[in-house]
Design an enzyme around this catalytic site. Structure first.
Site, PDB file in Angstrom:
ATOM      1  N   CYS A  97       0.607  -1.321   0.154  1.00 23.83           N
ATOM      2  CA  CYS A  97      -0.099   0.298  -0.315  1.00 23.83           C
ATOM      3  C   CYS A  97       0.656   1.135   0.475  1.00 23.83           C
ATOM      4  CB  CYS A  97      -1.228   0.148   1.105  1.00 23.83           C
ATOM      5  SG  CYS A  97      -1.732  -1.275   1.310  1.00 23.83           S
ATOM      6  N   ASN A 109      -9.897  -0.206  -0.277  1.00 21.25           N
ATOM      7  CA  ASN A 109      -8.639   0.399   0.635  1.00 21.25           C
ATOM      8  C   ASN A 109      -8.637  -0.356  -0.672  1.00 21.25           C
ATOM      9  OD1 ASN A 109      -6.072  -0.129   0.921  1.00 21.25           O
ATOM     10  ND2 ASN A 109      -6.393  -1.296   2.540  1.00 21.25           N
ATOM     11  N   HIS A 164      -3.280   7.587   2.566  1.00 19.20           N
ATOM     12  CA  HIS A 164      -3.644   6.277   2.859  1.00 19.20           C
ATOM     13  C   HIS A 164      -5.519   5.249   2.822  1.00 19.20           C
ATOM     14  CE1 HIS A 164      -4.244   1.374   0.830  1.00 19.20           C
ATOM     15  NE2 HIS A 164      -3.485   1.601   2.288  1.00 19.20           N
TER      16      HIS A 164
END
Ligand code: UT7
Length: 334
Positions: A114, A281, A251
């Protein structure tokens, strides 16, 4: 004379298919209420049977190139940040390079989970600052829906598919990435992982699952702490303070992580960009999707200082401080 790497165009691509929390209520023992209050997510996008990571990457890349008015033949390098490539080789970046017509460009994938987009942005910026290249395409693209266990409520409600891209161009104006912080702590490898196709029988026997595994509460604590620490470090490295930041683009993993970090940093809510309610996500794609959307919505203007922070498997973390704007003044948001 210092060379900088300005972001001259952004693009994004998400699948058309929307999976809502109520759709998930039919798959696992969960509720819209639990998902919204514990994560902030209401819906996410999921690829169709004929779509893969490289298809989303190509769509986002074309949009970014059009926004930057860059001829793909002028690109020197293509980097795709992904931890869910549709092919182990050739790279997703090689498919993007060919599809967009970047015939002079080298291309490679980068995996920092990520945190991948900021790792890729820092890598691309180095190539431009050391004079090797003038134009680089950076993409974050993921299809997490094909690696989550749709019977595991602890993970399947969290993730979504999508891609975002930016074009970087060399300039002498102080634009683009001004400072960055990259970090890795491989001792956290058991907190968030996905076995690869070459994992040994022993590794498979030791793994909790052959799907994506995450120890949510442990990653949560790490995420809040590292977001706060990396934000402070990256600002200090460039000689700025939190008051100078126009937009915080973290993020998009969990709204509670973002709110807790923003509170600790004393960042007001109107400076925090959140879109995980609609996309969940999307790992390395979450920050570039948010950037492209922020431009579309008039939330990012030339001259703005943008603070980005990512965190994820590795464990990895990354922060980047970007001066928004294009050298000719007509760039993204201009
Ligand atoms: O992008 C990579 C980085 N990833 C992250 O940053 C994710 C970080 N972690 C998180 O965002 C949160 O830890 C989660 C959203 C994954 C989980 O939230 P939590 O508040 O930490 O919940 P928990 O895992 O401690 O679980 C609390 C309870 C458990 O039930 P019991 O054992 O207390 O009875 C879970 O079984 O919630 C239960 N639960 C659910 N209930 C309904 C877990 N998932 C669900 C669900 N629906 N989907």
């Amino acid at each position: 004379m210092t060379t900088y790497a300005a972001i001259t165009g952004c693009g994004r691509a998400v699948p058309h298919r929307v999976l809502t929390n109520s759709d998930l209520e039919k798959l696992v023992d969960t509720s819209d209420e639990w998902i919204r209050t514990r994560t902030g997510i209401s819906e996410r996008r999921v690829v169709a049977d004929d779509e893969a990571t490289s298809d989303l990457a190509i769509r986002a890349a074309r949009e970014a190139l059009a926004a930057a008015a860059t001829d793909p033949a002028d690109l020197d390098l293509v980097i795709v940040a992904t931890c869910t490539p549709d092919w182990m080789f050739p790279s997703v970046a090689a498919r993007v390079q060919h599809a967009v017509g970047a015939r002079r460009a080298a291309a490679f994938d980068l995996n920092a989970a990520c945190s991948g987009f900021i790792f890729a942005l820092a890598t691309a910026t180095q190539f431009i600052q050391n004079g090797s290249y003038r134009r680089v395409l950076v993409v974050g693209s993921e299809v997490l829906s094909r690696v989550v266990d749709w019977a595991d409520r602890k993970t399947c409600v969290l993730f979504g598919d999508g891609a975002g891209a930016v074009v970087l161009e060399a300039t002498e104006k102080p634009l683009g990435l001004l400072s960055y912080v990259l970090g890795t702590d491989g001792s956290g490898d058991r907190l968030l992982y996905l076995l690869g196709p070459t994992a040994s029988p022993q590794q498979r026997a030791r793994a909790e699952t052959t799907y994506l595994y995450m120890n949510g509460p442990e990653v949560f604590k790490f995420a809040v702490n590292v977001t706060v620490a990396a934000s402070r470090q990256v600002l200090e490295r460039a000689g700025y303070t939190l008051e100078d930041v126009a937009l915080f683009v973290p993020h998009q993993a969990n709204e509670r992580i973002i709110r807790a970090a923003a509170k600790s940093l004393h960042l007001p809510a109107d400076k925090v960009y959140i879109n995980l309610d609609r996309f969940g996500n999307t790992s390395a794609a979450s920050i570039p999707i948010a950037l492209a959307e922020a431009v579309e919505r008039g939330r990012l203007r030339p001259g703005d200082l943008v603070l980005m922070v990512g965190f994820g498997a590795g464990l990895t973390w990354a922060a980047g401080l970007v001066r928004w704007g294009s050298p000719n003044g007509t760039g993204p948001g201009g």
